[in-house]
Design a protein around this motif. Structure first.
Motif, PDB file in Angstrom:
ATOM      1  N   SER A 110       0.844  -1.197   0.000  1.00 20.44           N
ATOM      2  CA  SER A 110       0.000   0.000   0.000  1.00 20.44           C
ATOM      3  C   SER A 110       0.884   1.253   0.000  1.00 20.44           C
ATOM      4  O   SER A 110       0.586   2.245  -0.678  1.00 20.44           O
ATOM      5  CB  SER A 110      -0.921  -0.019   1.219  1.00 20.44           C
ATOM      6  OG  SER A 110      -1.720   1.117   1.252  1.00 20.44           O
ATOM      7  N   LEU A 111       1.982   1.183   0.744  1.00 21.58           N
ATOM      8  CA  LEU A 111       2.941   2.299   0.785  1.00 21.58           C
ATOM      9  C   LEU A 111       3.436   2.618  -0.625  1.00 21.58           C
ATOM     10  O   LEU A 111       3.433   3.776  -1.068  1.00 21.58           O
ATOM     11  CB  LEU A 111       4.102   1.908   1.711  1.00 21.58           C
ATOM     12  CG  LEU A 111       5.407   2.669   1.606  1.00 21.58           C
ATOM     13  CD1 LEU A 111       5.210   4.122   1.984  1.00 21.58           C
ATOM     14  CD2 LEU A 111       6.466   2.050   2.522  1.00 21.58           C
ATOM     15  N   LEU A 112       3.852   1.574  -1.364  1.00 26.07           N
ATOM     16  CA  LEU A 112       4.363   1.757  -2.732  1.00 26.07           C
ATOM     17  C   LEU A 112       3.354   2.475  -3.618  1.00 26.07           C
ATOM     18  O   LEU A 112       3.711   3.353  -4.408  1.00 26.07           O
ATOM     19  CB  LEU A 112       4.661   0.385  -3.344  1.00 26.07           C
ATOM     20  CG  LEU A 112       6.096  -0.027  -3.503  1.00 26.07           C
ATOM     21  CD1 LEU A 112       6.191  -1.384  -4.168  1.00 26.07           C
ATOM     22  CD2 LEU A 112       6.902   1.012  -4.285  1.00 26.07           C
ATOM     23  N   ILE A 140      12.076   0.231   0.064  1.00 26.89           N
ATOM     24  CA  ILE A 140      11.248   1.194  -0.679  1.00 26.89           C
ATOM     25  C   ILE A 140      11.790   2.613  -0.473  1.00 26.89           C
ATOM     26  O   ILE A 140      11.918   3.392  -1.422  1.00 26.89           O
ATOM     27  CB  ILE A 140       9.762   1.100  -0.229  1.00 26.89           C
ATOM     28  CG1 ILE A 140       9.175  -0.250  -0.662  1.00 26.89           C
ATOM     29  CG2 ILE A 140       8.943   2.253  -0.796  1.00 26.89           C
ATOM     30  CD1 ILE A 140       7.825  -0.589  -0.065  1.00 26.89           C
ATOM     31  N   SER A 141      12.151   2.935   0.755  1.00 30.17           N
ATOM     32  CA  SER A 141      12.649   4.301   1.000  1.00 30.17           C
ATOM     33  C   SER A 141      13.982   4.517   0.276  1.00 30.17           C
ATOM     34  O   SER A 141      14.218   5.597  -0.276  1.00 30.17           O
ATOM     35  CB  SER A 141      12.748   4.604   2.499  1.00 30.17           C
ATOM     36  OG  SER A 141      13.941   4.146   3.037  1.00 30.17           O
ATOM     37  N   ASP A 142      14.833   3.491   0.221  1.00 26.51           N
ATOM     38  CA  ASP A 142      16.110   3.617  -0.513  1.00 26.51           C
ATOM     39  C   ASP A 142      15.851   3.762  -2.012  1.00 26.51           C
ATOM     40  O   ASP A 142      16.404   4.641  -2.673  1.00 26.51           O
ATOM     41  CB  ASP A 142      17.001   2.382  -0.277  1.00 26.51           C
ATOM     42  CG  ASP A 142      17.579   2.346   1.127  1.00 26.51           C
ATOM     43  OD1 ASP A 142      17.443   3.366   1.838  1.00 26.51           O
ATOM     44  OD2 ASP A 142      18.143   1.304   1.524  1.00 26.51           O
ATOM     45  N   ASP A 143      14.981   2.882  -2.555  1.00 31.77           N
ATOM     46  CA  ASP A 143      14.713   2.887  -4.000  1.00 31.77           C
ATOM     47  C   ASP A 143      14.160   4.226  -4.471  1.00 31.77           C
ATOM     48  O   ASP A 143      14.407   4.644  -5.600  1.00 31.77           O
ATOM     49  CB  ASP A 143      13.691   1.797  -4.374  1.00 31.77           C
ATOM     50  CG  ASP A 143      14.270   0.397  -4.229  1.00 31.77           C
ATOM     51  OD1 ASP A 143      15.502   0.284  -4.050  1.00 31.77           O
ATOM     52  OD2 ASP A 143      13.484  -0.578  -4.271  1.00 31.77           O
ATOM     53  N   HIS A 144      13.366   4.873  -3.610  1.00 35.20           N
ATOM     54  CA  HIS A 144      12.681   6.113  -4.026  1.00 35.20           C
ATOM     55  C   HIS A 144      13.283   7.348  -3.375  1.00 35.20           C
ATOM     56  O   HIS A 144      12.718   8.438  -3.460  1.00 35.20           O
ATOM     57  CB  HIS A 144      11.184   6.011  -3.710  1.00 35.20           C
ATOM     58  CG  HIS A 144      10.500   4.926  -4.490  1.00 35.20           C
ATOM     59  ND1 HIS A 144       9.835   5.159  -5.669  1.00 35.20           N
ATOM     60  CD2 HIS A 144      10.442   3.590  -4.287  1.00 35.20           C
ATOM     61  CE1 HIS A 144       9.362   4.010  -6.150  1.00 35.20           C
ATOM     62  NE2 HIS A 144       9.720   3.042  -5.318  1.00 35.20           N
ATOM     63  N   ASN A 145      14.422   7.150  -2.720  1.00 35.55           N
ATOM     64  CA  ASN A 145      15.143   8.266  -2.112  1.00 35.55           C
ATOM     65  C   ASN A 145      14.258   9.068  -1.140  1.00 35.55           C
ATOM     66  O   ASN A 145      14.178  10.289  -1.215  1.00 35.55           O
ATOM     67  CB  ASN A 145      15.692   9.166  -3.233  1.00 35.55           C
ATOM     68  CG  ASN A 145      16.810  10.034  -2.726  1.00 35.55           C
ATOM     69  OD1 ASN A 145      17.390   9.741  -1.677  1.00 35.55           O
ATOM     70  ND2 ASN A 145      17.094  11.106  -3.436  1.00 35.55           N
ATOM     71  N   LEU A 146      13.599   8.351  -0.249  1.00 32.29           N
ATOM     72  CA  LEU A 146      12.681   8.976   0.707  1.00 32.29           C
ATOM     73  C   LEU A 146      13.278   8.949   2.110  1.00 32.29           C
ATOM     74  O   LEU A 146      13.994   8.009   2.468  1.00 32.29           O
ATOM     75  CB  LEU A 146      11.339   8.230   0.717  1.00 32.29           C
ATOM     76  CG  LEU A 146      10.637   8.127  -0.645  1.00 32.29           C
ATOM     77  CD1 LEU A 146       9.404   7.255  -0.542  1.00 32.29           C
ATOM     78  CD2 LEU A 146      10.283   9.513  -1.171  1.00 32.29           C
TER      79      LEU A 146
END
Ligand SMILES: Cc1ncc(COP(=O)(O)O)c(C=O)c1O
Length: 362
Positions: A110-112, A140-146
């Motif tokens: 859901s986050l994605l 996910i945070s690494d992949d999307h630079n969050l």
């Protein structure tokens, strides 16, 4: 009466607070520094910065991460309101993701789905003391630079594959409200490995002061007092024992709540859950409604609470204003969940009595 929560404070905490009062050094000082050092050792983070509450910890952590107007920050719908309001306090936008049906924490899928070009940060919440799926969320945070900020308000001492919560992202934010696994009266803590962030947070929580009466940013008075820190130092010593007792109580419930349609909270594999709350679920197949169960427990002198009856996106303050998922799992959980007492110090007789009422109530 068996209350839903009972802070475990006594003579040790009273003596520690009295010692500070007698010293005359009431505001933030040496006790706070000692408490911060002990808390950073306990979590394994490079820095710990004490604050006046969990909410002010979240606000300062978001500001220090540069979250500002127009930014979106993704949070679970099923959490305490402060996870969202701390974002609004930065003039940024909370965006709702749903939670996992099994563990009630932020659902990575859901986050994605909620990531947009405006997304700047994610706040997973280790709800009720259960760690989130940090491998997936960190990926996910690494992949999307969050920016990853953990809301650890309910999870002091919880571990994900051996590591303390509050050490996985940019920062972790803890609350020391009296019902929490440990308390300072009111208070909070920010943990981080990042030297620059730690310095920035220290300035933000102390009027933006860089050196004596030189203020180089808009800051706040979000400091913890020496009195709170003295209580917190005693509580931190006791925290492993408190958590052990909560875990034992949870294991008792897991074994002795046998009613059909009542679901005990499952444990995420590889994690240490610290049971800030013990939240059972009253499923539709249960022959007793949640309301009827609450009534039976209340009549028997047993405190209960619903954490939380209203998901964040259905709160009046955010009605129609908040973006993201309509969060069907969170909405369902809000109608099924029920917290029962799990605080340290409950006797076996009390635990047996609670189980008996849950199993036999008509
Ligand atoms: C998940 C969560 N986040 C944030 C907070 C805010 O902490 P405080 O009440 O110390 O401001 C709480 C406290 O209840 C909480 O449960």
């Amino acid at each position: 009466m068996i209350p839903i929560a009972k802070p475990s404070v006594g003579e040790d905490e009273a003596l520690a607070a009295a010692t500070v009062i007698r010293s005359g050094m009431l505001a933030s000082g040496e006790e706070v520094t000692q408490f911060e050092n002990e808390f950073s050792s306990f979590t394994g983070s490079n820095h710990a910065i004490a604050t006046s509450s969990g909410t002010t910890a979240l606000h300062a952590a978001l500001l220090a991460a540069g979250i500002t107007t127009g930014d979106e920050v993704i949070i679970p719908a099923f959490t305490f309101i402060a996870t969202a309001t701390s974002i609004s306090m930065c003039n940024a936008t909370p965006v709702i993701a749903d939670v996992e049906n099994t563990f009630y924490c932020l659902d990575p899928e859901s986050l994605l789905e909620q990531i947009t070009p405006k997304t700047r940060a994610i706040i997973p919440v280790h709800l009720f003391g259960q760690p989130c799926d940090m491998n997936a969320i960190r990926q996910i945070s690494d992949d999307h630079n969050l920016v990853l900020i953990e809301d650890c308000a309910q999870a002091h001492g919880a571990r994900y594959h051996g590591n303390s919560v509050g050490t996985f992202g940019k920062s972790g934010c803890f609350s020391f409200y009296p019902t929490k696994n440990m308390t300072t009266g009111e208070g909070g803590m920010i943990t981080t490995h990042d030297d620059a962030l730690a310095e920035h947070v220290r300035q933000l929580i102390n009027h933006g002061q860089e050196s004596k009466y030189s203020h180089t940013m808009i800051g706040y008075n979000y400091r913890l007092t020496n009195i709170g820190a003295a209580i917190g130092r005693v509580q931190l010593q006791k925290l492993p024992e408190f958590n052990r007792m909560r875990q034992e109580n949870a294991a008792f419930y897991q074994k002795h709540i046998t009613r059909n349609g009542i679901l005990c909270p499952p444990l995420r594999p590889g994690c240490e859950h610290v049971f800030h709350q013990y939240a059972i679920r009253v499923l539709p197949e249960c022959d007793l409604s949640r309301d009827r169960l609450i009534q039976a427990l209340t009549r028997a002198g047993i405190g209960t609470a619903i954490h939380y009856p209203t998901p964040v996106h259905h709160q009046p303050v955010y009605m129609g204003m908040i973006k993201g998922s309509n969060a069907p799992v969170s909405t369902r959980l809000a109608s099924e969940i029920l917290s029962i007492p799990v605080w340290p110090g409950l006797s076996t007789e009390e635990l047996s009595y609670i189980c008996q009422i849950i199993n036999e109530a008509a």
